[in-house]
Design a protein around this motif. Structure first.
Motif, PDB file in Angstrom:
ATOM      1  N   SER A 334       0.838  -1.199   0.000  1.00 31.16           N
ATOM      2  CA  SER A 334       0.000   0.000   0.000  1.00 31.16           C
ATOM      3  C   SER A 334       0.870   1.245   0.000  1.00 31.16           C
ATOM      4  N   GLN A 335       0.236   2.356  -0.366  1.00 37.89           N
ATOM      5  CA  GLN A 335       0.921   3.645  -0.350  1.00 37.89           C
ATOM      6  C   GLN A 335       0.347   4.489   0.790  1.00 37.89           C
ATOM      7  N   PRO A 336       1.173   5.362   1.365  1.00 45.33           N
ATOM      8  CA  PRO A 336       0.700   6.211   2.470  1.00 45.33           C
ATOM      9  C   PRO A 336      -0.108   7.398   1.970  1.00 45.33           C
ATOM     10  N   THR A 337      -0.915   7.164   0.948  1.00 45.24           N
ATOM     11  CA  THR A 337      -1.775   8.191   0.376  1.00 45.24           C
ATOM     12  C   THR A 337      -3.216   7.758   0.567  1.00 45.24           C
ATOM     13  N   SER A 338      -4.145   8.655   0.333  1.00 43.93           N
ATOM     14  CA  SER A 338      -5.540   8.356   0.639  1.00 43.93           C
ATOM     15  C   SER A 338      -6.151   7.331  -0.300  1.00 43.93           C
ATOM     16  N   GLY A 339      -5.767   7.334  -1.575  1.00 40.81           N
ATOM     17  CA  GLY A 339      -6.442   6.472  -2.532  1.00 40.81           C
ATOM     18  C   GLY A 339      -5.727   5.177  -2.843  1.00 40.81           C
ATOM     19  N   GLY A 340      -4.422   5.236  -3.001  1.00 42.00           N
ATOM     20  CA  GLY A 340      -3.675   4.050  -3.367  1.00 42.00           C
ATOM     21  C   GLY A 340      -3.598   3.868  -4.869  1.00 42.00           C
ATOM     22  N   ILE A 341      -2.872   2.853  -5.278  1.00 44.01           N
ATOM     23  CA  ILE A 341      -2.583   2.632  -6.693  1.00 44.01           C
ATOM     24  C   ILE A 341      -3.824   2.275  -7.496  1.00 44.01           C
ATOM     25  N   ILE A 342      -4.860   1.761  -6.839  1.00 39.94           N
ATOM     26  CA  ILE A 342      -6.053   1.327  -7.565  1.00 39.94           C
ATOM     27  C   ILE A 342      -6.755   2.499  -8.251  1.00 39.94           C
ATOM     28  N   LYS A 343      -6.483   3.718  -7.818  1.00 38.02           N
ATOM     29  CA  LYS A 343      -7.104   4.884  -8.435  1.00 38.02           C
ATOM     30  C   LYS A 343      -6.479   5.226  -9.780  1.00 38.02           C
ATOM     31  N   SER A 344      -5.392   4.557 -10.140  1.00 41.57           N
ATOM     32  CA  SER A 344      -4.704   4.849 -11.395  1.00 41.57           C
ATOM     33  C   SER A 344      -4.659   3.596 -12.262  1.00 41.57           C
ATOM     34  N   PRO A 345      -5.624   3.413 -13.160  1.00 38.45           N
ATOM     35  CA  PRO A 345      -5.609   2.228 -14.033  1.00 38.45           C
ATOM     36  C   PRO A 345      -4.315   2.089 -14.821  1.00 38.45           C
ATOM     37  N   GLN A 564      14.975 -11.926   7.701  1.00 33.88           N
ATOM     38  CA  GLN A 564      14.294 -11.107   8.704  1.00 33.88           C
ATOM     39  C   GLN A 564      12.806 -11.037   8.387  1.00 33.88           C
ATOM     40  N   PRO A 565      11.977 -11.785   9.103  1.00 38.06           N
ATOM     41  CA  PRO A 565      10.525 -11.683   8.901  1.00 38.06           C
ATOM     42  C   PRO A 565      10.044 -10.278   9.264  1.00 38.06           C
ATOM     43  N   SER A 566       9.032  -9.805   8.568  1.00 35.28           N
ATOM     44  CA  SER A 566       8.551  -8.446   8.828  1.00 35.28           C
ATOM     45  C   SER A 566       7.164  -8.267   8.239  1.00 35.28           C
ATOM     46  N   ALA A 567       6.530  -7.193   8.645  1.00 35.18           N
ATOM     47  CA  ALA A 567       5.257  -6.762   8.053  1.00 35.18           C
ATOM     48  C   ALA A 567       5.262  -5.243   8.016  1.00 35.18           C
ATOM     49  N   PHE A 568       5.020  -4.703   6.840  1.00 33.59           N
ATOM     50  CA  PHE A 568       4.977  -3.251   6.639  1.00 33.59           C
ATOM     51  C   PHE A 568       3.542  -2.871   6.315  1.00 33.59           C
ATOM     52  N   TYR A 569       3.033  -1.830   6.970  1.00 34.55           N
ATOM     53  CA  TYR A 569       1.686  -1.365   6.643  1.00 34.55           C
ATOM     54  C   TYR A 569       1.662   0.156   6.575  1.00 34.55           C
ATOM     55  N   CYS A 570       0.702   0.668   5.828  1.00 30.19           N
ATOM     56  CA  CYS A 570       0.562   2.115   5.645  1.00 30.19           C
ATOM     57  C   CYS A 570      -0.785   2.589   6.152  1.00 30.19           C
ATOM     58  N   TYR A 571      -0.794   3.782   6.663  1.00 29.93           N
ATOM     59  CA  TYR A 571      -2.023   4.523   6.913  1.00 29.93           C
ATOM     60  C   TYR A 571      -1.816   5.894   6.280  1.00 29.93           C
ATOM     61  N   ASN A 572      -2.751   6.795   6.451  1.00 29.25           N
ATOM     62  CA  ASN A 572      -2.658   8.064   5.738  1.00 29.25           C
ATOM     63  C   ASN A 572      -1.434   8.862   6.183  1.00 29.25           C
ATOM     64  N   ASP A 573      -0.462   8.977   5.279  1.00 24.46           N
ATOM     65  CA  ASP A 573       0.774   9.720   5.518  1.00 24.46           C
ATOM     66  C   ASP A 573       1.587   9.180   6.682  1.00 24.46           C
TER      67      ASP A 573
END
Length: 622
Positions: A334-345, A564-573
């Motif tokens: 995910s991206q730390p933006t409100s819409g994410g990549i799905i908003k850009s076909p 190194q196991p990990s999990a990265f997540y995004c929220y708004n900014d």
């Protein structure tokens, strides 16, 4: 008698006072959070936020100042006064509406109102359904209250436009108005510093809520409208690219030593089983008993976890359905933006997709959703993926569209069952539930007492699990079931129950269960405790199907150990980064950590920044 030349400063002060009042209303509405803040922090919300308030007040004052300059030249005091009052009334209604909408949206989304709702204007029914659980009477009262307070403030601070002093010419009056307009540049920019003001200038506290409360809503909305396209990649440039790549590499580098809970052989009895991929709306680990959550909410999912393979340490990649969809089906962060990549076909066309990968391997592909696929631009993403058939709200009879979102989950599962009887095998069928989304309405009697939002959410999750149980009971009697793998996973977590902070790891932890007749007997009952993300499910599934996952560069096989196991997540900014050492969260606006568990090394922050940097570069380059 009021001075004509104090009118413009008074007008500016009116807006400043209105924003202070709106800020106080916001704090009262969120008293549960505001009440935990020290008095000094509460004062800081108003003090530090004053610069953005002044900037917004300056923008709103530009038109009246120009009108006053023109009115001075024309000598039409009464007409100018009426125009300024009309403009103020219109903008006042708009500002009050934005401020009121922000009250509830912040509680739901965890960030101040910006341009995000505009992304859903093409789905008004879904917008209305999402707002269905909002306390409308309270919000209407807040809106009317803000309008009345604004009216009183205007008449008290500004009032009628006075006459020009005797002997004071029109030209001199217009020049004075022009000088006031020029002076607006200072508050408009937030001061005389080189770089104009932005949100980070009002971030002052270690508590995210305090920083969010200091933000001016109208300013935030307009600012986000100017950045709706791509986010400046320089904003996410924390490290030299070579350093970032070195820090991220261990997250995807497999080791030769198998982990204690990883399978040394495949989990499946066959390399080409049918796959039913069920995405569960808002299923947070906090309500899943088999993951240590509340007991009795998800008995059917818990039963599958006991007889299937439970991945107990998985985190959602983002906080919205459209972000979870891309993470699950394309293995993309995910991206730390409100819409994410799905908003850009244009960008999603370049993503890998499970439907496409399995279609190339001979699978028939179908996607089911009880709502409208136009919501959040999902349809373009799914069509690009190459699903042979998409089933959505319009494909259900009107009599079955018994939810504000569309067709309830038991109706959705009945449709899936009916179609699978004649579906060519092997099939890859994706079903996305919706009933556990706000407003949490369900078509069966409530299991748990209470009418508060937490109780409604708890009952909606129970209902979806009940519908899942009905589906499983019928599916086990079908001839295709013995050769079918079930994948059950949430699209994202939820703040409820407990009102988790917007960046809290427990908001993002979700269930992942593999089940079905295609599992080997010795795999049943396995609990995989390896840390992972939604993005890792694609590579894990493809590995079990003995299909290549080379195109899924952001996905790894959860059943193979990495350095190194990990999990990265995004929220708004902002982002969170979880490793076996613990978790930390980072706010991109303030450029500061917002939380860090004890024992987390400083290297982990650099790794999280490196991951965000490289993933955002990849996003920008598509």
């Amino acid at each position: 008698m009021r001075n004509r030349f104090a009118f413009q400063p008074r007008y500016f002060l009116f807006w400043l006072a209105f924003f202070v009042v709106a800020k106080a209303v916001f704090l009262l509405y969120h008293f549960g959070k505001a009440g935990t803040l020290p008095a000094g922090t509460l004062a800081g919300i108003f003090g530090y936020g004053l610069r953005l308030d002044a900037s917004a007040a300056a923008y709103l004052s530009l038109v009246p100042f120009v009108l006053l300059m023109a009115g001075s030249l024309l000598g039409n005091r009464a007409g100018t006064d009426r125009l300024i009052r009309f403009y103020t009334a219109v903008t006042g209604v708009l500002v009050a509406f934005l401020s009121t909408a922000d009250l509830e949206l912040y509680r739901t989304w965890g960030f101040r109102l910006d341009a995000t709702p505009l992304q859903y204007l093409n789905s008004p029914a879904e917008m209305a359904a999402s707002a269905g659980s909002a306390p409308l009477l309270l919000l209407i009262g807040a809106f009317i209250g803000l309008l009345l307070l604004g009216y009183l403030l205007y008449n008290t601070i500004v009032g009628r436009l006075p006459q020009l002093p005797a002997g004071f010419g029109r030209g001199r009056a217009a020049l004075a108005s022009l000088l006031y307009a020029v002076l607006l540049v200072v508050p408009l920019r937030g001061g005389v510093q080189q770089i104009p003001i932005n949100q980070s200038d009002v971030y002052f506290a270690s508590q995210p809520f305090a920083n969010h409360a200091a933000v001016n809503v109208p300013w935030n909305v307009v600012n986000s409208l100017t950045t709706l396209r791509d986010t400046d990649p320089a904003r996410y440039q924390f490290l030299p690219d070579s350093t970032a790549q070195r820090l991220v590499r261990p997250l995807y580098t497999y080791t030769d030593t198998p982990a204690a809970d990883s399978a040394t052989t495949g989990l499946l009895r066959t390399a080409r089983p049918n796959v039913v991929f069920i995405i569960l709306e808002s299923f947070t680990a906090k309500l899943v008993g088999s993951m240590g959550g509340e007991a009795g909410i998800t008995p059917n999912l818990d039963s599958l976890a006991r007889t299937g393979v439970l991945f107990s340490n998985i985190y959602a990649a983002g906080d919205r359905s459209q972000k979870g969809l891309v993470a699950l089906l394309s293995g993309y962060p995910s991206q730390p933006t409100s819409g994410g990549i799905i908003k850009s076909p244009r960008k999603t066309e370049q993503l890998p997709h499970l439907a496409r990968s399995l279609k190339q391997a001979g699978y028939s592909t179908q996607y089911y959703y009880g709502g409208e696929l136009a919501f959040a631009n999902m349809k373009s993403y799914l069509m690009t993926a190459g699903y042979a058939r998409l089933t959505e709200r319009a494909d259900f009879p009107k009599s079955q569209q018994n939810s504000k979102w569309g067709a309830h989950d038991h109706v959705l599962f009945d449709k899936v069952l009916a179609d699978l009887r004649t579906q060519r095998q092997p099939f890859f069928t994706t079903a996305f539930t919706l009933s556990s989304h706000e407003p949490f309405e369900i078509p069966i009697p409530r299991k748990f007492r209470g009418t508060d939002e937490t109780a409604l959410f708890r009952n909606s999750v129970y209902y979806t699990d009940w519908a899942l149980g009905r589906f499983l009971h019928e599916a086990r009697q079908q001839p295709w079931y013995d050769n079918t793998l079930l994948v059950l996973v949430a699209d994202h977590g939820h703040t409820l129950p407990g009102f988790s902070a917007v960046d809290s790891p427990d908001k993002f932890q979700i269930p992942l269960v593999l089940a079905g007749g295609a599992l080997r007997p010795e795999a049943r009952g396995r609990v995989v405790r390896s840390l992972g993300s939604q993005t890792d499910i694609a590579a894990t599934l493809l590995a079990q199907l003995q299909l290549p996952a080379t195109g899924y560069r952001w996905s790894r096989d959860l059943l193979r150990p990495v350095q190194q196991p990990s999990a990265f997540y995004c929220y708004n900014d902002g982002f969170g980064f979880v490793t076996p050492a613990g978790s930390l969260t980072f706010d991109n606006v303030s450029g500061r950590e917002t939380s860090r568990t004890k024992g987390v090394p400083s290297r982990q922050l650099r790794q999280g920044q490196a991951y965000e940097q490289l993933s955002m570069q990849d996003y920008q380059n598509k």
